[in-house]
Design an enzyme around this catalytic site. Structure first.
Site, PDB file in Angstrom:
ATOM      1  N   SER A  60      -6.965   4.548   8.722  1.00 48.98           N
ATOM      2  CA  SER A  60      -7.824   4.850   7.440  1.00 48.98           C
ATOM      3  C   SER A  60      -6.884   3.139   6.406  1.00 48.98           C
ATOM      4  O   SER A  60      -7.774   2.286   5.756  1.00 48.98           O
ATOM      5  CB  SER A  60      -7.612   6.077   6.533  1.00 48.98           C
ATOM      6  OG  SER A  60      -7.648   5.903   5.293  1.00 48.98           O
ATOM      7  N   ARG A  65     -13.203  13.433   5.735  1.00 47.43           N
ATOM      8  CA  ARG A  65     -12.496  13.469   6.411  1.00 47.43           C
ATOM      9  C   ARG A  65     -12.451  15.294   4.374  1.00 47.43           C
ATOM     10  O   ARG A  65     -11.303  16.210   4.801  1.00 47.43           O
ATOM     11  CB  ARG A  65     -11.330  12.718   6.080  1.00 47.43           C
ATOM     12  CG  ARG A  65     -11.013  12.363   7.542  1.00 47.43           C
ATOM     13  CD  ARG A  65     -10.263  11.503   7.237  1.00 47.43           C
ATOM     14  NE  ARG A  65      -9.262  11.021   7.252  1.00 47.43           N
ATOM     15  CZ  ARG A  65      -8.679  10.384   6.670  1.00 47.43           C
ATOM     16  NH1 ARG A  65      -8.608   9.572   6.673  1.00 47.43           N
ATOM     17  NH2 ARG A  65      -6.767  11.092   6.478  1.00 47.43           N
ATOM     18  N   LYS A 105      -8.016  -0.895   6.234  1.00 51.51           N
ATOM     19  CA  LYS A 105      -8.078  -1.596   4.945  1.00 51.51           C
ATOM     20  C   LYS A 105      -7.162  -2.903   4.601  1.00 51.51           C
ATOM     21  O   LYS A 105      -7.891  -3.680   4.172  1.00 51.51           O
ATOM     22  CB  LYS A 105      -8.208  -0.666   3.856  1.00 51.51           C
ATOM     23  CG  LYS A 105      -9.317   0.386   3.368  1.00 51.51           C
ATOM     24  CD  LYS A 105      -9.441   1.434   2.764  1.00 51.51           C
ATOM     25  CE  LYS A 105      -8.016   2.455   3.046  1.00 51.51           C
ATOM     26  NZ  LYS A 105      -8.020   3.605   2.471  1.00 51.51           N
ATOM     27  N   ASP A 126     -14.047   2.945   7.356  1.00 52.26           N
ATOM     28  CA  ASP A 126     -13.254   3.677   6.364  1.00 52.26           C
ATOM     29  C   ASP A 126     -14.128   5.057   4.651  1.00 52.26           C
ATOM     30  O   ASP A 126     -13.515   5.814   5.424  1.00 52.26           O
ATOM     31  CB  ASP A 126     -12.033   3.404   6.190  1.00 52.26           C
ATOM     32  CG  ASP A 126     -10.954   3.425   4.858  1.00 52.26           C
ATOM     33  OD1 ASP A 126     -10.712   5.150   5.799  1.00 52.26           O
ATOM     34  OD2 ASP A 126     -10.284   3.761   3.935  1.00 52.26           O
ATOM     35  N   HIS A 164       0.718  -0.881   0.000  1.00 54.19           N
ATOM     36  CA  HIS A 164      -0.053  -0.363  -0.195  1.00 54.19           C
ATOM     37  C   HIS A 164       0.567   1.524   0.206  1.00 54.19           C
ATOM     38  O   HIS A 164       1.614   1.471   0.668  1.00 54.19           O
ATOM     39  CB  HIS A 164      -1.062   0.330   1.468  1.00 54.19           C
ATOM     40  CG  HIS A 164      -1.883   0.619   1.687  1.00 54.19           C
ATOM     41  ND1 HIS A 164      -3.470   0.934   0.572  1.00 54.19           N
ATOM     42  CD2 HIS A 164      -1.611   2.655   2.051  1.00 54.19           C
ATOM     43  CE1 HIS A 164      -3.713   2.285   0.978  1.00 54.19           C
ATOM     44  NE2 HIS A 164      -3.043   3.118   1.293  1.00 54.19           N
TER      45      HIS A 164
HETATM   46  N1  URA Z   1      -4.627   6.474   2.467  1.00 55.52           N
HETATM   47  C1  URA Z   1      -5.444   5.986   2.685  1.00 55.52           C
HETATM   48  O1  URA Z   1      -5.892   5.205   2.520  1.00 55.52           O
HETATM   49  N2  URA Z   1      -6.305   7.183   3.961  1.00 55.52           N
HETATM   50  C2  URA Z   1      -6.025   8.101   3.926  1.00 55.52           C
HETATM   51  O2  URA Z   1      -5.916   8.631   4.906  1.00 55.52           O
HETATM   52  C3  URA Z   1      -4.852   8.895   3.403  1.00 55.52           C
HETATM   53  C4  URA Z   1      -4.035   8.052   2.362  1.00 55.52           C
END
Ligand code: URA
Length: 441
Positions: A183, A168, A187, A161, A82
């Site tokens: 966040s 946000r 995930k 999220d 990620h």
């Molecule tokens: N990437 C994400 O998945 N969440 C965030 O809050 C910022 C970047």
């Protein structure tokens, strides 16, 4: 428990316990807590922050807010990656076929672009026929069969999220370390991989503007992942200049194909080799770093990684011949060359501004759900440190009918700054954060 009391508590820098954080997440996901109260709480968190324990509890509550994928049917170690978001960041497209060609199982959920950062799913959808929404069965079977599947994040994975991120995004509360950590990690934990490699960006084109901020974020995420039983490692990398040279969906697919074909931007290529080697070592810990790097290099030069990319595209319904004929990706209706109006050395490239320029050309969204032009974007012809002559081509803008490129042109010209003398370029990889270094929670 009342949400107003929890907002008041965080406003005064109080510390939440696990029950309070679950009340907030469950209440907001179920619609019992309205957006205006959640927005107030998020802003209180933005200014008062969350301590390590609160961040862990928040992450777990978010991960458990929906379905958690069980990938145990897939034999072998499943490794995920990620990135915290960047510009011209094609690493998923390059690294995942590389490690899958090495026998590592990659079951990856990806998102769409938002703000100035691109998203892997939009990029993949620029391949004719590519299907990005797989059912769970299709996803698991494909990983079992060919070692690689990339699907769009389904709304039932960490739904908290999805809702919180959208809020946000419109309440100026994205740039909060604990909120970003929760966040990303909620995930990743819900998506089920055994091991997770994080690419935490810092610099003008990243959410974290400085290296120390990125390092702090990386440490928190590494702790959360390892605490949840998923071995997690973080690379810290610079987003002071775009990672690759293509900014825009089909431009980035074309660039990934170029790298997988053994040519292309050497900086991006070396970065991907390093990342793929790290992922390979996570799956095969007995491998030394030099051996892992050598294996990855061979898979690149032998064409095995490109063949895996083709196999993956075809498995998801796409036209695999794009890997030998990227022209099949199509091109934008118009293009405009941007020439330098002076001579010098490229000393800075403002990634976020270049990302915004590509959005103005139609490559990205101003807000969730906006349509995008998969062929629009910017191709850069110079990199930091390059010598540039007056009149030399700096970039090409690609855009559709009816788009006025003038504002994007100004942004690109302002973003690529020249100096009289060459300036040192920042190293791309600033460090790696592993469990031992991150400090236990
Ligand atoms: N990437 C994400 O998945 N969440 C965030 O809050 C910022 C970047």
């Amino acid at each position: 428990m009342r949400m107003v009391d929890l907002i008041e508590k965080k406003k005064l820098a109080g510390v939440h316990d696990a029950a309070e954080l679950r009340f907030i997440i469950e209440g907001y996901t179920a619609g019992a807590i309205p957006d205006y109260q959640m927005a107030a709480w998020l802003m209180a968190v933005r200014f008062r922050s969350l301590n390590r324990q609160e961040t862990v509890e928040l992450t777990l509550a978010m991960a458990e807010s929906g379905r958690q994928l069980d990938l145990s049917q897939i034999a072998g170690t499943k490794v995920d990656k990620h990135s915290t978001g960047g510009v011209a960041d094609t690493t998923t497209l390059i690294v995942t076929p590389l490690v899958a060609a090495a026998g590592v199982k990659v079951a990856k959920m990806s998102g769409r672009g938002l703000g100035f950062t691109g998203g892997t799913i939009d990029k993949l959808e620029s391949i004719p026929g590519f299907r990005s929404a797989l059912t769970t069965d299709e996803f698991i079977c494909q990983v079992q069969r060919i070692g690689l599947a990339i699907t769009s994040q389904t709304p039932d994975i960490a739904p908290a999220d999805g809702k919180i991120y959208a809020l946000r995004d419109v309440t100026a509360t994205v740039d909060s370390l604990p909120l970003i950590a929760a966040s990303v990690m909620s995930k990743k934990i819900a998506a089920g991989a055994d091991k997770i490699l994080l690419d935490v960006k810092y610099g003008s084109g990243a959410f974290m503007k400085t290296l120390p901020e990125a390092e702090a974020l990386a440490r928190v995420m590494v702790d959360i992942g390892n605490g949840a039983g998923r071995e997690t490692l973080a690379m810290l990398s610079s987003m002071e200049e775009p990672l690759g040279t293509g900014i825009g969906n089909s431009l980035e697919i074309a660039e990934a194909i170029e790298i997988l074909s053994g040519s292309g931007d050497p900086r991006l290529c070396e970065f991907c080799i390093e990342m793929a080697a790290q992922m390979l070592r996570m799956a095969q810990p007995d491998l030394s770093q030099p051996a892992a790097t050598e294996t990855i290099r061979q898979l690149l030069t032998s064409g095995a990684a490109l063949a895996k990319f083709r196999e993956f595209i075809e498995a998801q319904g796409g036209d695999g011949s794009v890997v030998t004929d990227p022209g099949l990706l199509g091109t934008a209706a118009n293009c405009l060359e941007i020439l330098s109006n002076q001579a010098g050395f490229v000393c800075s490239m403002q990634s976020a501004e270049l990302g915004r320029g590509s959005i103005l050309l139609g490559a990205g969204r101003e807000k969730k759900g906006d349509p995008i032009d998969l062929h629009a974007g910017i191709k850069l012809h110079v990199r930091c440190g390059d010598a540039v002559a007056s009149g030399q081509r700096l970039a090409t803008l690609y855009y559709g009918k009816g788009v006025d490129p003038r504002q994007a042109k100004t942004l690109v010209l302002d973003s690529i700054q020249l100096s009289e003398q060459p300036q040192p370029c920042p190293a791309l990889i600033a460090g790696i954060i592993a469990k031992e270094q991150s400090g236990a929670t």
